[in-house]
Scaffold this active site. Structure first.
Site, PDB file in Angstrom:
ATOM      1  N   GLY A  45       0.813  -1.220   0.000  1.00  0.00           N
ATOM      2  CA  GLY A  45       0.000   0.000   0.000  1.00  0.00           C
ATOM      3  C   GLY A  45       0.842   1.263   0.000  1.00  0.00           C
ATOM      4  CB  CYS A  46       3.713   2.287   2.067  1.00  0.00           C
ATOM      5  SG  CYS A  46       2.841   2.126   3.645  1.00  0.00           S
TER       6      CYS A  46
END
Length: 150
Positions: A45-46
């Protein structure tokens, strides 16, 4: 969680990036600043979020924005993350969580039934005078630039 809201003065912060260079709010006076907090470097996600910002970097620059990523990762981890994905913006290694706590994004989280404390993925858009113009807590990692540059 964060008590900061649109119209508030952004916290005066000071943090060190992946190269050991210091950054503080006053360094960005006269520019719009996007401070995005993410849980951990090099996680799916990051990575999606930071890559979306990277891919739209010219649009941010054209609109007088500076970008600053922040997580509690060590300098070495931030440096690897920045280098691996060729980010044009600094990543603060906020190991003591001073910037994270100043913005109020540290707190209880739940993941797969477990509760723990961690960074809540949140982005603050700060104007040229240090006033918060937007707080994005429902971050769409693959379309985050569009959320900011609406």
């Amino acid at each position: 969680m964060t008590t900061l809201k649109i119209g508030d003065q952004a916290p005066q912060f000071s943090g060190v990036d992946q190269d050991g260079k210091s950054h503080q709010l006053t360094d960005y006076k006269g520019k719009k600043l996007v401070v995005f907090f993410y849980p951990k470097a090099n996680t799916p996600g990051c990575t999606a979020e930071a890559c979306d910002l990277r891919d739209n970097f010219e649009r941010f620059q054209a609109n007088n924005y500076a970008l600053l990523g922040v997580s509690a990762d060590a300098q070495k981890a931030q440096a690897k993350f920045k280098e691996k994905y060729d980010f044009q913006f600094p990543l603060l290694a906020d190991e003591d969580k001073s910037v994270i706590q100043a913005f109020g994004v540290w707190g209880p989280k739940k993941f797969m039934g477990k509760e723990y404390d961690g960074i809540h993925r949140t982005t603050f858009v700060i104007d040229e005078n240090g006033i918060i113009k937007d707080v994005i807590s429902e971050v769409k990692t693959k379309a985050h630039a569009a959320q900011i540059l609406k």
